[in-house]
Each structure stands twice: as C-alpha cells, then as structure tokens.
Design an enzyme around this catalytic site. Structure first.
Site, PDB file in Angstrom:
ATOM      1  N   SER A  16      38.124  40.449  43.103  1.00 53.44           N
ATOM      2  CA  SER A  16      38.552  39.054  43.002  1.00 53.44           C
ATOM      3  C   SER A  16      37.999  38.170  44.110  1.00 53.44           C
ATOM      4  O   SER A  16      37.654  37.019  43.873  1.00 53.44           O
ATOM      5  CB  SER A  16      40.085  38.969  43.011  1.00 53.44           C
ATOM      6  N   TYR A  17      37.938  38.712  45.321  1.00 58.54           N
ATOM      7  CA  TYR A  17      37.488  37.917  46.463  1.00 58.54           C
ATOM      8  C   TYR A  17      36.472  38.684  47.301  1.00 58.54           C
ATOM      9  O   TYR A  17      36.476  39.910  47.334  1.00 58.54           O
ATOM     10  CB  TYR A  17      38.672  37.517  47.359  1.00 58.54           C
ATOM     11  N   GLY A 109      36.695  53.773  46.351  1.00 60.84           N
ATOM     12  CA  GLY A 109      35.989  52.535  46.633  1.00 60.84           C
ATOM     13  C   GLY A 109      35.592  52.395  48.093  1.00 60.84           C
ATOM     14  O   GLY A 109      36.226  52.959  48.990  1.00 60.84           O
ATOM     15  N   ASP A 111      35.972  49.935  50.031  1.00 68.18           N
ATOM     16  CA  ASP A 111      37.018  49.303  50.832  1.00 68.18           C
ATOM     17  C   ASP A 111      38.062  50.306  51.308  1.00 68.18           C
ATOM     18  O   ASP A 111      38.536  50.237  52.452  1.00 68.18           O
ATOM     19  CB  ASP A 111      37.678  48.167  50.051  1.00 68.18           C
ATOM     20  N   LEU A 112      38.410  51.275  50.451  1.00 68.47           N
ATOM     21  CA  LEU A 112      39.401  52.268  50.852  1.00 68.47           C
ATOM     22  C   LEU A 112      38.818  53.261  51.855  1.00 68.47           C
ATOM     23  O   LEU A 112      39.532  53.763  52.731  1.00 68.47           O
ATOM     24  CB  LEU A 112      39.963  52.989  49.629  1.00 68.47           C
ATOM     25  N   THR A 133      44.313  42.313  45.172  1.00 61.66           N
ATOM     26  CA  THR A 133      44.253  42.314  43.710  1.00 61.66           C
ATOM     27  C   THR A 133      44.917  43.566  43.168  1.00 61.66           C
ATOM     28  O   THR A 133      45.630  43.536  42.171  1.00 61.66           O
ATOM     29  CB  THR A 133      42.789  42.257  43.237  1.00 61.66           C
TER      30      THR A 133
END
Length: 255
Positions: A16-17, A109, A111-112, A133
């Site tokens: 989303s961002y 992912g 990010d994780l 999100t």
C-alpha cells in the site's frame, strides 16, 4: 551537497505504501524520510521527483526491500541515475544476524526479514509486530526465527466494513482513539480497533513467552498503525523505523 558525511538510502516498498529514508552511515536516526502510496505503474521520472529531496545528501549506499517485485527494476534505474550507485537487493544468498530455514527464507517478505534483523539487534529472544496494511509478527529465539503470524490489517478490514454498512459511510472513525468501551456504533468501532491492536500484541507475546519461559523476551512494535497500544502486562518498544533500520543493518552485514 549537504556535507561529506556518507549516507545510506533505504527503500521499503509495501503493498500500500512506500517509505524511503536516509541514515548517516554510523547513526540509527533517520535524517530525512518520505512516505507515499505504492504505485505499481510508477516510472523513473515520477520517482526522481519524489526522491529529489535527497539529492543534497552524500548518498553512497542504498538498499531496496520490496514485496512488489515488478517495481524493483524501476527503483534500481532511478537510484543509479540519481546517485550513481547500484542499490542492494535481498536475495536467497543474503546473510542475516539470525538463523532462518530455507523455506521461510524463500517465502518471507523482505520487510519481515528486516524486522527480524532489527529485533535480534535488540535481543536474541524477541518478537516483532508490524501494524500496517497487514498485521504481521515474527518470533525469534536465541537468534533463530521460530515463525511468523500474518493477518489482514485494521485499515483494510475497517474500510470493507464501512463499504458494506450504509450508516457508517459518512461517519469519521478516529483510529487514534484509546477508549476501551464504546457507547455508540462509532466509538464501539474505535474501541474494536484499539482492542484488536493491543489484543494481537498481547496474545502473540504470551504464546512466545510460553515457548521460552526462562528468557528475557523483548517486544518491538512498528508500522503505520502502531499507536495507542495499551498493554500493561509486559514492556515493549515502539519504533516506527524498525524495518528501515533492519534493512540498513542487512546492507552493512552484506557489503
């Protein structure tokens, strides 16, 4: 040019961002940061305008994390064009400060993975929770990833509910409300958001604690929805930039 201090440009592309921040090489506080909606059709010209704010800094390093693979080439070309450097991308050969099995290494992912990296920099036994999100959490035991939990995000669920409930469509929901008990439909929804955030964190922490009774278990909370967390049974740290910091740590571990 801002000064001769070297900076690293860190990009976190979410569904989303997208968040972009720069850090001094030796520091953990962001010097500058921008946040904007992720556009799967973005191009070099558009990205260059957004990142022009960073041109005054002496950027010598960069890492791009993304859960939207198709955007990686565009960011690569933009960063190379603007700063004359090639950004580092996470791959299956990337080294971490924590142990991760082959299957989650392929599927988890970026990010994780960055959240995991930040967590183990705080403590070898740690959970990380990201409210965005999606609601995502990771549990690390003795610097080894035990597992993760992912659920639909609060904003997504709330928007779907408002779409279906005609009486709510013109109402303004305060996601920052800290009330536990609602007295009408709106405040009840606000209470639900608050309780879902705090309840998810509380339950995940307790499950990890049961698995690791004798450890000093730390908890890191991050993400755009990480506010008004009301938990008194254990201590936690809220760090909005934990994932960006994790990416930075991954970069310097591999370069």
């Amino acid at each position: 040019m801002k000064n001769n201090q070297e900076y690293i440009l860190v990009v976190d592309i979410g569904n989303s961002y997208t968040k972009i921040g720069i850090f001094e090489k030796e520091k953990e506080n962001t010097t500058s940061i921008i946040l904007f909606p992720t556009d799967s059709e973005t191009n070099i010209a558009t990205l260059s305008k957004k990142m022009n704010v960073f041109k005054k800094y002496n950027i010598k390093h960069s890492i791009v994390g993304s859960v939207v693979p198709k955007l990686k080439p565009t960011y690569f070309k933009t960063i190379k064009k603007m700063f004359n450097i090639e950004p580092y991308y996470i791959s299956e050969t990337t080294k971490y400060s924590f142990l991760i099995d082959e299957s989650p290494n392929k599927e988890l992912g970026d990010d994780l993975k960055a959240l995991c990296e930040y967590c183990v920099s705080v403590n070898k036994n740690c959970i990380g929770i990201s409210f965005g999100t999606a609601i995502a959490s990771v549990y690390l035991k003795n610097n080894s990833l035990v597992g993760a939990s992912i659920a639909a995000g609060l904003g997504f669920g709330l928007n779907k509910l408002i779409e279906k409930a005609s009486l709510l469509k013109k109402s303004k929901i305060d996601k920052f409300s800290s009330d536990f008990f609602g007295t009408n439909t709106i405040s009840a929804l606000e209470s639900g958001i608050n309780n879902l955030r705090s309840g998810f964190a509380y339950n995940f922490y307790n499950q990890a604690k049961k698995d690791n009774l004798n450890s000093d278990l730390k908890c890191i909370i991050t993400g755009g929805e990480s506010y008004n967390i009301n938990i008194s049974s254990f201590e936690y740290e809220i760090n909005k930039e934990a994932i960006l910091l994790g990416f930075k740590k991954i970069y310097f571990l591999n370069n």
